[in-house]
Design a protein around this motif. Structure first.
Motif, short mmCIF file in Angstrom:
data_model
loop_
_atom_site.label_atom_id
_atom_site.label_comp_id
_atom_site.label_asym_id
_atom_site.label_seq_id
_atom_site.Cartn_x
_atom_site.Cartn_y
_atom_site.Cartn_z
N LEU A 115 0.86 -1.19 0.00
CA LEU A 115 0.00 0.00 0.00
C LEU A 115 0.89 1.24 0.00
CD1 LEU A 115 -2.62 -1.06 2.72
CD2 LEU A 115 -2.64 -1.52 0.25
N GLY A 116 0.67 2.11 -0.97
CA GLY A 116 1.49 3.31 -1.09
C GLY A 116 1.17 4.36 -0.04
N LEU A 117 2.14 5.22 0.19
CA LEU A 117 1.98 6.29 1.18
C LEU A 117 0.84 7.23 0.79
CD1 LEU A 117 3.08 7.38 3.79
CD2 LEU A 117 4.79 8.67 2.50
N ASP A 118 0.72 7.57 -0.49
CA ASP A 118 -0.35 8.46 -0.94
C ASP A 118 -1.72 7.82 -0.69
OD1 ASP A 118 -1.24 10.92 -2.32
OD2 ASP A 118 -1.95 9.51 -3.85
N GLY A 170 -14.43 12.35 9.16
CA GLY A 170 -15.71 11.76 9.55
C GLY A 170 -16.36 11.08 8.36
N CYS A 171 -15.53 10.65 7.43
CA CYS A 171 -15.98 9.96 6.21
C CYS A 171 -16.79 10.86 5.29
CB CYS A 171 -16.77 8.68 6.54
SG CYS A 171 -15.87 7.51 7.58
N THR A 172 -16.49 12.15 5.34
CA THR A 172 -17.20 13.09 4.47
C THR A 172 -16.26 13.78 3.49
OG1 THR A 172 -16.97 14.89 6.06
CG2 THR A 172 -18.98 13.57 6.21
N GLY A 173 -14.97 13.47 3.59
CA GLY A 173 -13.97 14.11 2.73
C GLY A 173 -14.04 13.60 1.30
N PRO A 174 -13.11 14.08 0.49
CA PRO A 174 -13.12 13.69 -0.92
C PRO A 174 -12.94 12.19 -1.13
CG PRO A 174 -11.34 15.27 -0.44
CD PRO A 174 -12.02 14.95 0.84
N HIS A 175 -13.56 11.72 -2.17
CA HIS A 175 -13.44 10.32 -2.57
C HIS A 175 -12.32 10.24 -3.61
CE1 HIS A 175 -17.23 10.08 -0.52
NE2 HIS A 175 -17.27 8.77 -0.70
N ASN A 176 -11.08 10.44 -3.13
CA ASN A 176 -9.94 10.52 -4.03
C ASN A 176 -8.82 9.54 -3.66
OD1 ASN A 176 -8.97 11.70 -1.73
ND2 ASN A 176 -8.34 13.61 -2.68
N VAL A 177 -9.19 8.44 -3.03
CA VAL A 177 -8.21 7.43 -2.67
C VAL A 177 -8.11 6.48 -3.87
CG1 VAL A 177 -7.57 5.65 -1.01
CG2 VAL A 177 -8.87 7.64 -0.25
N CYS A 178 -7.04 6.64 -4.63
CA CYS A 178 -6.91 5.92 -5.90
C CYS A 178 -6.04 4.67 -5.73
CB CYS A 178 -6.30 6.85 -6.95
SG CYS A 178 -6.14 6.07 -8.56
N PRO A 179 -6.64 3.49 -5.83
CA PRO A 179 -5.84 2.27 -5.73
C PRO A 179 -5.05 2.05 -7.02
CG PRO A 179 -8.17 1.74 -6.01
CD PRO A 179 -8.07 3.23 -5.95
N ARG A 180 -3.73 1.91 -6.88
CA ARG A 180 -2.87 1.74 -8.05
C ARG A 180 -2.19 0.37 -8.08
NH1 ARG A 180 -2.92 6.71 -10.35
NH2 ARG A 180 -3.15 8.49 -8.97
N PHE A 208 -20.13 4.72 -0.78
CA PHE A 208 -19.66 5.31 0.48
C PHE A 208 -18.14 5.32 0.61
CE2 PHE A 208 -18.43 5.10 4.93
CZ PHE A 208 -19.06 6.24 5.43
N PRO A 209 -17.43 4.22 0.32
CA PRO A 209 -15.98 4.22 0.47
C PRO A 209 -15.33 5.29 -0.40
CG PRO A 209 -16.78 1.97 0.26
CD PRO A 209 -17.93 2.88 -0.06
N PRO A 210 -14.14 5.74 -0.01
CA PRO A 210 -13.52 6.92 -0.65
C PRO A 210 -12.72 6.62 -1.91
CG PRO A 210 -12.12 6.14 1.10
CD PRO A 210 -13.35 5.27 1.12
N PHE A 211 -12.92 5.48 -2.51
CA PHE A 211 -12.05 5.09 -3.62
C PHE A 211 -12.51 5.70 -4.92
CE2 PHE A 211 -12.12 1.71 -0.41
CZ PHE A 211 -10.82 1.89 0.06
N GLY A 212 -11.57 6.33 -5.58
CA GLY A 212 -11.82 6.93 -6.88
C GLY A 212 -10.55 7.54 -7.41
N CYS A 213 -10.41 7.49 -8.71
CA CYS A 213 -9.22 8.06 -9.35
C CYS A 213 -9.65 9.19 -10.28
CB CYS A 213 -8.49 6.98 -10.16
SG CYS A 213 -7.92 5.60 -9.15
#
Length: 116
Positions: free
Chosen positions: A60-63, A75-85, A109-114
């Motif tokens: 799992l990368g640092l980013d 609180g799980c309301t932030g951007p959905h910008n966790v991009c799995p690479r 709901f989960p924050p995953f998106g690129c």
């Protein structure tokens, strides 16, 4: 005669219950109601913690981890910008989507998106 005794005992118990407040209901009333989004975040955070505790962070990368931590901290309301690479990040993201859905949240709901 037995029915009379049972009736008196039952009446006494009911009278006692009417007088003595129930501690569980008092505790429930003193706590603020949690929103559904807050409940979902608690469930998701628990699933994340358990998954990381079992599988670790190898691959799992640092980013990826920083962005996910920021999502949880919001609180799980932030951007959905966790991009799995990496393959490990993609597997974890897929697992988390399934766990989130099992916990009653939508798959969005989960924050995953690129970004594009």
């Amino acid at each position: 005669m037995i029915r009379f005794s049972q009736s008196i005992a039952t009446g006494s118990i009911l009278a006692l219950l009417a007088i003595v407040p129930c501690p569980a209901s008092a505790a429930t009333q003193s706590q603020p109601a949690r929103s559904w989004s807050g409940t979902k975040c608690i469930r998701y955070t628990a699933a994340w913690s358990q998954t990381i505790a079992r599988g670790g962070t190898k691959g799992l990368g640092l980013d990826f981890l920083r962005r996910h931590d920021a999502f949880l901290a919001s609180g799980c309301t932030g951007p959905h910008n966790v991009c799995p690479r990496s393959p490990e990040e993609l597997k974890l993201a897929n697992d988390m989507v399934v766990l989130a859905m099992n916990a009653g949240t939508a798959s969005t709901f989960p924050p995953f998106g690129c970004g594009r």
